[in-house]
Enzyme design. Structure first.
Site, short mmCIF file in Angstrom:
data_model
loop_
_atom_site.label_atom_id
_atom_site.label_comp_id
_atom_site.label_asym_id
_atom_site.label_seq_id
_atom_site.Cartn_x
_atom_site.Cartn_y
_atom_site.Cartn_z
N HIS A 180 0.80 -1.23 0.00
CA HIS A 180 0.00 0.00 0.00
C HIS A 180 0.83 1.27 0.00
O HIS A 180 0.34 2.32 -0.39
CB HIS A 180 -1.01 -0.04 1.14
CG HIS A 180 -2.12 -0.98 0.82
ND1 HIS A 180 -2.09 -2.30 1.21
CD2 HIS A 180 -3.22 -0.84 0.06
CE1 HIS A 180 -3.14 -2.91 0.74
NE2 HIS A 180 -3.85 -2.06 0.03
N ASP A 193 -4.22 -8.68 -3.90
CA ASP A 193 -4.31 -9.70 -2.86
C ASP A 193 -4.51 -11.09 -3.45
O ASP A 193 -4.01 -12.07 -2.91
CB ASP A 193 -5.45 -9.37 -1.88
CG ASP A 193 -4.99 -8.35 -0.85
OD1 ASP A 193 -3.85 -8.48 -0.36
OD2 ASP A 193 -5.75 -7.42 -0.54
N CYS A 228 -9.68 -4.22 -10.25
CA CYS A 228 -9.24 -2.95 -9.66
C CYS A 228 -7.87 -3.09 -8.96
O CYS A 228 -7.43 -2.17 -8.28
CB CYS A 228 -10.27 -2.42 -8.69
SG CYS A 228 -10.59 -3.51 -7.32
#
Ligand code: PEP
Ligand code: MG
Length: 606
Positions: free
Chosen positions: A220, A488, A535
């Site tokens: 992130h 993920d 996404c």
């Protein structure tokens, strides 16, 4: 030193980063993972990950009591802060509530008559030093003692002790959560590690670039850097080894994954030219803003933007994105001690929805945990944060948090089209339980006469856990839409930590297993007649565009700065050919061959 991986989204053109690491002029060239394109030419600003710099001062004998009182006030304030957190978490039940209760209780005990408090007071009196230095020395002493013990539980408590130490120092020095002030012009932040929350505080108006030792291409921090369009290279193992000093000249090439320390005038001139070329190509792509994302054979693709921070709206609109396909709501919880109220969340979300002026905003409920743990939520770091109490699991374990956020999103839906997206769905049951909570909130809001969208916003599932992808056909019947989170999905399918630079070279969304899960999810969505968007970072990499379209995806959401380059790629893609090529690719058994085939196909289309 690390070479960018073949899957690095932004590696594009690695210049011949000279084999010799040190040249006689003192210029040093280091390689890492280029995670956000652009060239920064600036000066080093060494960032000591969250540490507050403390000077030791001698205290006059007649000031000792006052200094102890100052420390005591800081400790009492810290105690109140922890109590406030406990109050907010007080009505929780279940394992999460219990876990949080233990953690905060332990924090409170550390602040009351503990060895830490006594130790600091002894240092102030005995060594006659200021409270800040006493806190720092005492914390360091305790941490050293814990680290020396061969006990994993105590070793894990070190983070808690440091946290309490930072809280005390912040109170003593009245330091708010804003470590990036008074930066030199064109500062390049150089750090061992930057958390996503640290990165969110960087203002691209003042910061030129970012270089760190830790961090993977899909973590992130990398995503945050891309969303800020901040040229960044992470995972540079030798970065802090050469006696780097603040104020030294430095260049960051975020596309090539190269950092040049103490560049020669000739190197600076080369990079100035590269920067000009980069800015020019961006200007050319920007002209695509108002043309539609259509393939050569006329298929319309929905291109949307991912958003990390609300101040990105202008850039989102400028990019030509047709909506926000993923609003990561974690920013609401970052860099603070408390939980944002429903009203505060509503105000922020309403603002985003209104600015998007009729374009859809897909708000994902908080995905705290893993590498984006929000202290505000009081999450304890479990033995394996990526597999622990995070995202919707945390939301269902702490319904107070989920209810407040769902209410805020529902209220924002009265101001424009909104979708609600649930992260880390593993089971149909989780989605069902979330829908029940959403309906409860709808009833409550209606009873109070508060406006929400009619019909209420669609509720979608993130497909980012392999188990969810494999049961996508069941989940699809309970979901109004899918958002396939390839970051993920790759991490969990391949068991590779997406933010760990040591395994970054193994992280590969082209692994056949990952591609099969994407395809299976896309087909399940198609059968259930619900939209499926990709996404993850894969969506923003033009190398993968034709493949994703060929696998049946018609909806992509990505970091804003990549919207034009992906649109460009879509406009040069033939969907019929892409579908045939995807079939060829799905017959392959290894990722390297797939990458090779894709390169060939892409070169043919370009
Ligand atoms: C993903 O996992 O692909 C995703 C989009 O979510 P995040 O990167 O926030 O985990
Ligand atoms: Mg995810």
């Amino acid at each position: 030193m690390k070479t960018p991986t073949s899957t690095d989204t932004l590696k594009a053109s690695v210049p011949p980063a000279s084999a010799e690491a040190v040249v006689p002029t003192g210029e040093i060239i280091l390689e890492g993972l280029g995670v956000a394109r652009g060239i920064a030419i600036g000066v080093v600003h060494l960032h000591d990950s969250g540490a507050i710099s403390v000077q030791e001062r001698r205290i006059a004998a007649n000031r000792i009591e006052a200094e102890c009182a100052r420390f005591s006030a800081a400790a009492v304030r810290a105690g109140h802060q922890v109590e406030q957190l406990q109050e907010k978490a007080g009505h929780l039940g279940g394992a999460a509530g219990e876990e949080l209760g233990y953690l905060l209780d332990a924090y409170r005990q550390m602040l009351h008559g503990s060895r830490l408090i006594r130790g600091v007071e002894q240092r102030i009196r005995g060594d006659r030093i200021n409270a800040e230095a006493a806190v720092q020395q005492e914390i360091n002493g305790i941490v050293r003692g814990f680290e020396a013990m061969d006990d994993s539980y105590l070793a894990a408590r070190v983070a808690d002790i440091r946290d309490i130490g930072r809280r005390l120092l912040r109170n003593l020095t009245n330091t708010p959560y804003r470590p990036f002030t008074a930066l030199p012009k064109n500062a390049v932040i150089v750090a061992d590690e930057m958390t996503p929350a640290d990165t969110a505080l960087l203002d691209p108006g003042h910061v030129a670039g970012l270089a760190t030792v830790q961090g993977g291409a899909e973590g992130h921090t990398a995503i945050m850097a891309r969303s800020l369009s901040l040229p960044s290279v992470l995972g540079i193992s030798g970065l802090l080894k050469g006696g780097l000093r603040g104020g030294e000249p430095i260049i960051v090439d975020g596309a090539a994954g190269v950092v040049v320390i103490r560049p020669t005038p000739a190197t600076i001139a080369t990079y100035r030219r590269k920067r000009a070329d980069f800015l020019k190509s961006r200007r050319i792509l920007a002209r695509l803003r108002d043309v539609p994302a259509v393939t050569r054979d006329g298929a319309r693709i929905l291109l949307q933007a991912n958003m990390e921070l609300p101040n990105e709206i202008a850039a989102v609109l400028e990019s030509g994105a047709e909506g926000i396909g993923l609003l990561r709501s974690e920013f609401l919880f970052m860099n603070r001690d408390d939980v944002p109220s429903e009203d505060e969340q509503y105000q922020v979300l309403r603002d985003v929805v209104e600015h998007m002026d009729g374009r859809t905003v897909t708000v994902r409920t908080f995905d705290a945990g893993g590498d984006k743990l929000a202290p505000a939520l009081g999450c304890a770091i479990g033995p394996n944060p990526s597999l622990g109490l995070r995202a919707i699991r945390l939301g269902l374990a702490r319904p107070d948090l989920l209810e407040a956020q769902l209410s805020a999103i529902l209220r924002a839906s009265a101001h424009g089209p909104v979708r609600i997206l649930i992260p880390m769905i593993a089971t149909v049951e989780e989605l069902r339980a979330t829908r029940e909570i959403m309906h409860k909130m709808i009833r409550t809001l209606k009873r109070k006469g508060i406006a929400i969208a009619d019909p209420p916003p669609p509720l979608g599932a993130m497909i980012e856990i392999p188990g969810a992808a494999l049961s996508a056909d069941s989940i699809a019947w309970q979901a109004d839409f899918f958002a396939i989170g390839t970051n993920d999905l790759t991490q969990y399918t391949l068991a590779i930590d997406r933010s760990d630079e040591a395994v970054a070279h193994l992280y590969n969304p082209l692994h056949p297993a990952v591609l099969r899960l994407i395809q299976f999810s896309a087909e399940a969505a198609l059968r259930a007649r619900i939209p499926a968007c990709v996404c993850g970072e894969m969506a923003g990499d033009p190398r993968y565009t034709a493949l994703l379209l060929g696998l049946g995806i018609r909806d992509l959401s990505m970091t804003t700065s990549n919207v034009p380059v992906v649109k460009n790629r879509i406009r040069s893609t033939d969907l019929v050919a892409a579908t045939q090529r995807a079939r060829v690719i799905m017959d392959q058994s290894d990722a390297a061959r797939i990458a090779q085939l894709l390169d060939g196909f892409n070169a043919g289309e370009a």
